[in-house]
Motif scaffolding. Sequence first.
Motif, PDB file in Angstrom:
ATOM      1  N   TYR A 107      30.376  38.757  36.582  1.00 51.38           N
ATOM      2  CA  TYR A 107      31.197  38.651  37.784  1.00 51.38           C
ATOM      3  C   TYR A 107      31.237  37.226  38.342  1.00 51.38           C
ATOM      4  O   TYR A 107      31.676  37.014  39.469  1.00 51.38           O
ATOM      5  CB  TYR A 107      30.674  39.606  38.856  1.00 51.38           C
ATOM      6  N   CYS A 108      30.781  36.272  37.549  1.00 48.96           N
ATOM      7  CA  CYS A 108      30.757  34.872  37.968  1.00 48.96           C
ATOM      8  C   CYS A 108      31.975  34.133  37.419  1.00 48.96           C
ATOM      9  O   CYS A 108      32.258  34.194  36.221  1.00 48.96           O
ATOM     10  CB  CYS A 108      29.464  34.210  37.463  1.00 48.96           C
ATOM     11  N   ASP A 109      32.700  33.424  38.289  1.00 47.42           N
ATOM     12  CA  ASP A 109      33.893  32.693  37.857  1.00 47.42           C
ATOM     13  C   ASP A 109      33.552  31.464  37.014  1.00 47.42           C
ATOM     14  O   ASP A 109      34.427  30.918  36.334  1.00 47.42           O
ATOM     15  CB  ASP A 109      34.716  32.264  39.077  1.00 47.42           C
ATOM     16  N   TYR A 110      32.304  31.018  37.057  1.00 44.04           N
ATOM     17  CA  TYR A 110      31.889  29.858  36.264  1.00 44.04           C
ATOM     18  C   TYR A 110      31.397  30.305  34.874  1.00 44.04           C
ATOM     19  O   TYR A 110      31.774  29.708  33.860  1.00 44.04           O
ATOM     20  CB  TYR A 110      30.773  29.084  36.984  1.00 44.04           C
ATOM     21  N   CYS A 111      30.577  31.350  34.821  1.00 41.55           N
ATOM     22  CA  CYS A 111      30.040  31.827  33.543  1.00 41.55           C
ATOM     23  C   CYS A 111      31.043  32.699  32.786  1.00 41.55           C
ATOM     24  O   CYS A 111      31.013  32.776  31.562  1.00 41.55           O
ATOM     25  CB  CYS A 111      28.760  32.634  33.776  1.00 41.55           C
ATOM     26  N   ASN A 112      31.925  33.343  33.525  1.00 42.51           N
ATOM     27  CA  ASN A 112      32.913  34.234  32.906  1.00 42.51           C
ATOM     28  C   ASN A 112      34.268  34.018  33.567  1.00 42.51           C
ATOM     29  O   ASN A 112      34.762  34.846  34.319  1.00 42.51           O
ATOM     30  CB  ASN A 112      32.460  35.690  33.060  1.00 42.51           C
ATOM     31  N   PRO A 113      34.866  32.836  33.288  1.00 40.15           N
ATOM     32  CA  PRO A 113      36.112  32.465  33.987  1.00 40.15           C
ATOM     33  C   PRO A 113      37.290  33.363  33.587  1.00 40.15           C
ATOM     34  O   PRO A 113      37.301  33.960  32.551  1.00 40.15           O
ATOM     35  CB  PRO A 113      36.338  31.020  33.540  1.00 40.15           C
TER      36      PRO A 113
END
Length: 280
Positions: A274-280
């Motif tokens: 749910y992270c925009d950095y790790c899973n853009p």
Amino acid sequence: MNAFLGKKLCIATAHQKEIAIAPVVEQGLRVECVVPAHLNTDSLGTFSGEVSRKGSVLETLRAKCALAMKENKSDLVLASEGSFGAHPSSPFLPADFEMVLLIDNQSGKEFTGSFWTTDTNFSSTSITSEDEMESFMERIGFPSHGIILRKEANSFDPIFKGITNVETLWETYTFLKKNFGTVYAETDMRAMVNPKRMKAIGKATENLVNTILSLCPNCQAPGFSIQKMEAGLPCAWCKQPTRSPLYALRKCQECSHEVKSFFPNQKEMEDPQYCDYCNP
């Protein structure tokens, strides 16, 4: 402390919503519920589209309460309103958003409760054969859940609501097919013919009661409820802020006292998916 103990509460409904609402508020708030005998809430909007809802959900709730109070003068008045569409966090899932509003006519204070759910049969489709009709019936849970039939979408002449038995459904289907050549089917989302929606209204009412019984730690006024969910829960991998809530902000209507409750979902880190950095 229960400021509503023994008071009369008018439920503004024309669609038997008291079935879901009354037991919850009578047990939780110890009020006496009444229902107006001739209330026409359809004048404020219908799910089937004959009357468009003019305002927001909250504005419609206030209008329902005002209609009910013309017929029944009570200490308290409560109304419910639903909206159907895509879920805000899962746009491919149909969702039901229910909101209830309680107005204290003596103080003028308003209290709200709400509930989101994807457990809804909200659906509509053009029907071209008896097989498609039977498939739709099975998918939406007919006959425990009602169906609306008309000749085509957004057509109101004729329109057949509240169909809850097989014989009536096939008679209506045959009439439309014979006279117009087309049939359009949709779920009847009125509470009295849609048990899934009735259940969601009950859940929204439970949320309302919990809100009212939540007292301000500073002045003991009822309704010390969550006004805002602030995003920023850190990612477990990169520690960057995510869109998940970091804290809930509760605020008192009476004295404006505020309390931040961190980690409202009982977790201090968010899953990297749910992270925009790790899973853009």
